[in-house]
Design a protein around this motif. Structure first.
Motif, short mmCIF file in Angstrom:
data_model
loop_
_atom_site.label_atom_id
_atom_site.label_comp_id
_atom_site.label_asym_id
_atom_site.label_seq_id
_atom_site.Cartn_x
_atom_site.Cartn_y
_atom_site.Cartn_z
N LYS A 44 1.04 -1.00 0.03
CA LYS A 44 -0.28 0.06 -0.02
C LYS A 44 1.25 0.51 0.71
O LYS A 44 -0.05 2.46 -0.42
N TYR A 45 2.41 1.06 -0.09
CA TYR A 45 2.75 2.90 -0.49
C TYR A 45 3.56 2.58 -1.12
O TYR A 45 2.81 1.87 -2.20
N HIS A 46 4.93 3.12 -1.42
CA HIS A 46 5.57 2.88 -3.00
C HIS A 46 6.05 2.22 -2.92
O HIS A 46 6.48 1.43 -2.37
N GLY A 47 5.49 2.32 -4.75
CA GLY A 47 6.38 1.27 -5.21
C GLY A 47 5.55 -0.41 -5.13
O GLY A 47 5.96 -1.63 -5.49
N ASN A 48 4.16 -0.05 -4.78
CA ASN A 48 2.84 -1.15 -4.89
C ASN A 48 2.45 -0.95 -5.97
O ASN A 48 1.12 -1.46 -6.46
N TYR A 49 3.38 -1.86 -6.82
CA TYR A 49 2.55 -2.23 -8.39
C TYR A 49 3.39 -3.42 -9.16
O TYR A 49 4.83 -3.23 -8.36
#
Length: 90
Positions: A44-49
């Motif tokens: 759910k934070y940065h890099g959540n892809y």
């Protein structure tokens, strides 16, 4: 070429700067089996892809190598990858 394939190629290019072809091949296969090139860095934070974990790790590694070069330090990819290659980190 898929995004995953682009990440694998970027990994190979970066790692060839300091590791043998055998070590690059071994690490790449271990990371592919673990889903490293497609895993998110977070839920759910940065890099959540898809691929976020690799993208983050690649950026950190590239920055570290650039800094060590600019500061005249003696650090190579073999120092960074040695614990993984020796099975100390899975």
């Amino acid at each position: 070429m898929s995004e995953r394939d682009k990440r694998v190629k970027a990994f190979e290019k970066l790692m060839r700067g300091g590791l043998s072809s055998t070590d690059v091949f071994y690490l790449k296969n271990q990371l592919m089996a673990a889903g490293f090139f497609t895993a998110p860095a977070s839920t759910k934070y940065h890099g959540n892809y898809e691929g976020g974990l690799f993208d983050h790790s690649f950026t950190v590694t590239s920055s570290l190598l650039s800094l060590t070069k600019r500061m005249g330090l003696n650090l190579s990819l073999i120092h960074i990858s040695e614990p993984t290659r020796l099975g100390m980190i899975s």
